[in-house]
Design a protein around this motif. Structure first.
Motif, PDB file in Angstrom:
ATOM      1  N   ILE A  41       0.729  -1.182  -0.221  1.00 58.22           N
ATOM      2  CA  ILE A  41      -0.291   0.227  -0.268  1.00 58.22           C
ATOM      3  C   ILE A  41       0.729   1.698  -0.004  1.00 58.22           C
ATOM      4  O   ILE A  41       2.095   1.244   0.753  1.00 58.22           O
ATOM      5  N   SER A  42       0.164   2.165  -0.487  1.00 60.58           N
ATOM      6  CA  SER A  42       0.685   3.822  -0.759  1.00 60.58           C
ATOM      7  C   SER A  42       0.370   4.519  -0.229  1.00 60.58           C
ATOM      8  O   SER A  42       0.627   5.810   1.030  1.00 60.58           O
ATOM      9  N   ALA A  43      -0.841   4.190  -0.021  1.00 59.02           N
ATOM     10  CA  ALA A  43      -1.669   4.537   1.297  1.00 59.02           C
ATOM     11  C   ALA A  43      -3.275   4.055   2.243  1.00 59.02           C
ATOM     12  O   ALA A  43      -3.701   3.150   1.530  1.00 59.02           O
ATOM     13  N   LEU A  44      -2.641   3.655   3.310  1.00 54.18           N
ATOM     14  CA  LEU A  44      -4.133   2.784   3.966  1.00 54.18           C
ATOM     15  C   LEU A  44      -4.800   3.856   5.395  1.00 54.18           C
ATOM     16  O   LEU A  44      -3.815   3.958   6.021  1.00 54.18           O
ATOM     17  N   LYS A  45      -5.723   4.111   5.082  1.00 49.21           N
ATOM     18  CA  LYS A  45      -6.439   5.321   6.385  1.00 49.21           C
ATOM     19  C   LYS A  45      -7.696   4.677   7.019  1.00 49.21           C
ATOM     20  O   LYS A  45      -8.629   4.620   6.121  1.00 49.21           O
ATOM     21  N   LEU A  46      -7.722   4.070   8.065  1.00 47.40           N
ATOM     22  CA  LEU A  46      -9.062   3.546   8.624  1.00 47.40           C
ATOM     23  C   LEU A  46      -9.524   4.805   9.016  1.00 47.40           C
ATOM     24  O   LEU A  46      -9.507   5.925   9.937  1.00 47.40           O
ATOM     25  N   LEU A  47     -11.074   5.250   7.907  1.00 47.43           N
ATOM     26  CA  LEU A  47     -12.089   6.715   7.954  1.00 47.43           C
ATOM     27  C   LEU A  47     -13.513   6.125   9.171  1.00 47.43           C
ATOM     28  O   LEU A  47     -13.302   7.233   9.782  1.00 47.43           O
ATOM     29  N   ASP A  48     -13.069   4.818   9.535  1.00 47.66           N
ATOM     30  CA  ASP A  48     -14.368   4.579   9.931  1.00 47.66           C
ATOM     31  C   ASP A  48     -14.820   2.954  10.658  1.00 47.66           C
ATOM     32  O   ASP A  48     -14.071   2.717   9.959  1.00 47.66           O
ATOM     33  N   VAL A  49     -15.425   3.010  11.917  1.00 52.04           N
ATOM     34  CA  VAL A  49     -15.802   1.879  12.704  1.00 52.04           C
ATOM     35  C   VAL A  49     -17.008   1.650  12.642  1.00 52.04           C
ATOM     36  O   VAL A  49     -17.459   2.673  12.617  1.00 52.04           O
ATOM     37  N   TRP A  50     -17.193   0.545  12.517  1.00 50.15           N
ATOM     38  CA  TRP A  50     -18.655   0.236  13.425  1.00 50.15           C
ATOM     39  C   TRP A  50     -18.381  -0.979  14.318  1.00 50.15           C
ATOM     40  O   TRP A  50     -18.107  -2.342  13.316  1.00 50.15           O
ATOM     41  N   ARG A 101      -4.150  13.553  11.182  1.00 50.51           N
ATOM     42  CA  ARG A 101      -4.120  14.402   9.963  1.00 50.51           C
ATOM     43  C   ARG A 101      -4.079  14.119   8.603  1.00 50.51           C
ATOM     44  O   ARG A 101      -4.108  12.735   8.272  1.00 50.51           O
ATOM     45  N   PRO A 102      -6.048  14.937   8.327  1.00 54.98           N
ATOM     46  CA  PRO A 102      -5.825  14.646   6.792  1.00 54.98           C
ATOM     47  C   PRO A 102      -5.138  14.949   5.538  1.00 54.98           C
ATOM     48  O   PRO A 102      -5.167  13.199   4.510  1.00 54.98           O
ATOM     49  N   GLU A 103      -4.027  15.511   5.585  1.00 58.97           N
ATOM     50  CA  GLU A 103      -2.585  15.420   4.883  1.00 58.97           C
ATOM     51  C   GLU A 103      -2.178  13.496   4.975  1.00 58.97           C
ATOM     52  O   GLU A 103      -1.251  13.207   3.902  1.00 58.97           O
ATOM     53  N   ASN A 104      -2.008  13.277   6.327  1.00 58.04           N
ATOM     54  CA  ASN A 104      -1.695  12.153   6.402  1.00 58.04           C
ATOM     55  C   ASN A 104      -1.819  10.997   5.527  1.00 58.04           C
ATOM     56  O   ASN A 104      -2.898  10.343   6.347  1.00 58.04           O
ATOM     57  N   PRO A 105      -1.506  10.243   4.612  1.00 66.91           N
ATOM     58  CA  PRO A 105      -2.062   8.838   4.007  1.00 66.91           C
ATOM     59  C   PRO A 105      -2.521   8.095   4.908  1.00 66.91           C
ATOM     60  O   PRO A 105      -3.092   6.942   4.667  1.00 66.91           O
ATOM     61  N   ILE A 106      -1.104   8.163   5.533  1.00 72.53           N
ATOM     62  CA  ILE A 106      -1.540   6.730   6.991  1.00 72.53           C
ATOM     63  C   ILE A 106      -1.868   6.801   8.424  1.00 72.53           C
ATOM     64  O   ILE A 106      -1.659   7.275   8.741  1.00 72.53           O
ATOM     65  N   GLY A 107      -3.204   5.940   8.950  1.00 72.09           N
ATOM     66  CA  GLY A 107      -3.657   6.112  10.701  1.00 72.09           C
ATOM     67  C   GLY A 107      -4.458   5.979   9.989  1.00 72.09           C
ATOM     68  O   GLY A 107      -5.326   4.534   9.639  1.00 72.09           O
ATOM     69  N   PHE A 108      -4.573   7.075  10.947  1.00 76.47           N
ATOM     70  CA  PHE A 108      -6.726   6.376  11.243  1.00 76.47           C
ATOM     71  C   PHE A 108      -6.930   8.151  11.270  1.00 76.47           C
ATOM     72  O   PHE A 108      -6.998   8.569  11.898  1.00 76.47           O
ATOM     73  N   SER A 109      -8.502   8.176  11.479  1.00 82.04           N
ATOM     74  CA  SER A 109      -9.520   9.362  11.871  1.00 82.04           C
ATOM     75  C   SER A 109      -9.787   9.716  12.913  1.00 82.04           C
ATOM     76  O   SER A 109      -9.592   8.514  13.891  1.00 82.04           O
TER      77      SER A 109
END
Length: 477
Positions: A121-130, A296-304
């Protein structure tokens, strides 16, 4: 762009085991669901990369192994939906994968652990969970909530007005307590250690605790109002953390007058959950120092921010910093910060992709429906029926706010159910901290009375000075 069918055909036999784009009813209670923004790295397409993420975050490794069993395959995470235009991937995780001891650290080790370092992956960000109701049953959730703090303080229908002692470092124990006293006697409710506060040689922890107790007692006597202090108990090891908690408990503070602050990112989820389980009668204050490396939104890797905040509620934090939605100095937007704040405050709320209801019973049950309605009416919920759901987690708002910005933030937030902790917004007042606290109280009074802040300032000197000071500061004067 490849079609969905072409992407499916491109999968090898190992990858196929982690994809089911026809998964029947993902919200049937068997899965924790997550949505990722994913851009593949190397030669893989998005579905191949997503299948590798699902494998790495559940049962798999880089090659198919001969030690798989029929049962172990039922624990595979499954890619079940794609949005090729937005590079979004939905993954379902059988929640039985996770430590049944209600271990949030264990979940995050799976779903935002090794996968963030994968070369696929070059970008992987977890945006939401349920979280499904059957999973919520396994986790603590908050015990001591904003409602209990309101009851202790006797403060309703407005934010809890707080401050962070500034400068964040360099004051002696006595000087620190003096700032607390000035803020409390100016009308403030809540004082917190800044996140680096510890046991420095110029400010010994035990003396800081003792002097804060003395300052609080004096302020309560003089004002007739209850006060709260949030102590940073983050430490080098478990034993010191607990020693600090016990030091505070044994210092003579009235129950409800103190909170335990933990630097949740740097101290870790075990520290957060230890405090929740050891001290269910104390407000557990999650400070998120370090979160920007992930959120941070500009960080392509992480979580929201939303994901971080939801897990704080799951773990049992009473409150967590959720940002100022761009009103203050920290990076943030209403789309990020307010959604996160609402996601932990309400019993039912819409996230970026999922509508989460924090119920442990059937969503259609009339009691669950009633709780949602009571919550929307701002009534206290889950007071004598806590088995029915996960209690609220309080948004804590800090970072560049001042009395002038209080109403603009309330307007963006859409409610007053938060703790605001203004630092320089209070202590930079031309007449000092006590006047800064009075200006904050006056700004809040103006909001409650529906009077324009500049009009209200005509009869309130501290607020007028605050308006003038921050107006000049904004202009760079």
């Amino acid at each position: 762009m490849n079609s969905i069918d072409d992407l499916v055909q491109s999968l090898n036999s190992k990858q196929q085991a982690y994809v089911n784009l026809n998964l029947e009813d993902p919200e049937n209670g068997e899965y924790l669901l997550g949505v990722f923004h994913l851009i593949p790295g190397g030669k893989m397409n998005i579905l191949q990369a997503a299948s590798e993420v699902a494998a790495e975050s559940s049962t798999g490794t880089n090659f198919k192994v001969n030690t798989e069993t029929a049962f172990s395959r039922t624990m595979n995470a499954l890619v079940y939906k794609l949005d090729l235009d937005k590079n979004l991937v939905w993954i379902a995780y059988p929640w039985r994968l996770f430590d049944r001891g209600g271990n949030v650290q264990n979940i995050l080790t799976y779903i935002v652990g090794n996968i963030l370092g994968m070369k696929e992956i070059s970008a992987l960000k977890l945006l939401d969970v349920w979280f499904p109701p059957a999973m919520l049953e396994q986790y603590d959730g908050p015990s001591y909530t904003l409602d209990y703090m309101r009851q202790y303080l006797g403060v309703y229908d407005r934010p809890i007005l707080g401050t962070i002692v500034k400068p964040k470092m360099g004051l002696t124990s006595a000087e620190y307590a003096e700032v607390c006293y000035d803020f409390w006697t100016g009308g403030g409710d809540f004082v917190k250690n800044d996140e680096p506060q510890a046991n420095q040689d110029f400010c010994p922890y035990e003396k800081m605790v003792m002097h804060v107790k003395e300052a609080m007692d004096k302020a309560v006597r003089e004002t007739g109002q209850k006060k709260v202090h949030s102590f940073n108990v983050s430490a080098a090891d478990f034993d010191i953390m607990i020693q600090r908690c016990e030091m505070i408990r044994n210092a003579g503070f009235e129950p409800g007058s103190y909170a335990f602050l933990i630097d949740g990112i740097t101290a870790g989820w075990m520290a957060v959950q230890t405090l929740r389980r050891r001290y269910p009668d104390v407000f557990i204050h999650y400070h998120r120092a370090g979160h920007g490396g992930f959120t941070r939104p500009e960080n392509p890797i992480g979580f929201s921010v939303l994901v971080l905040s939801k897990f704080a509620r799951l773990a049992g934090a009473s409150g967590i910093h959720t940002g100022t939605a761009g009103v203050g100095k920290m990076k943030g937007t209403p789309e990020e910060d307010v959604v996160a704040a609402h996601g932990i405050l309400y019993f039912k709320s819409k996230g970026h992709f999922f509508e989460q209801i924090w119920t442990k019973i059937m969503e259609s049950d009339k009691d669950a429906v009633n709780i949602v309605n009571e919550d929307m009416s701002r009534h206290i919920i889950l007071e004598d029926d806590s088995w029915r759901g996960v209690k609220k987690c309080c948004p804590i708002v800090s970072g560049g706010l001042n009395p002038v910005r209080l109403k603009p933030f309330i307007d963006v937030m859409g409610n007053v159910d938060f703790i605001t902790t203004m630092g320089s917004g209070v202590h930079s007042h031309p007449e000092g901290t006590k006047a800064g606290a009075k200006a904050l109280v006056q700004a809040c009074d103006a909001y409650l009375k529906g009077i324009d802040i500049e009009e209200y300032a005509k009869d309130h000197n501290e607020l007028a000075q605050s308006l003038e000071y921050f107006s000049k500061a904004k202009e760079g004067v």
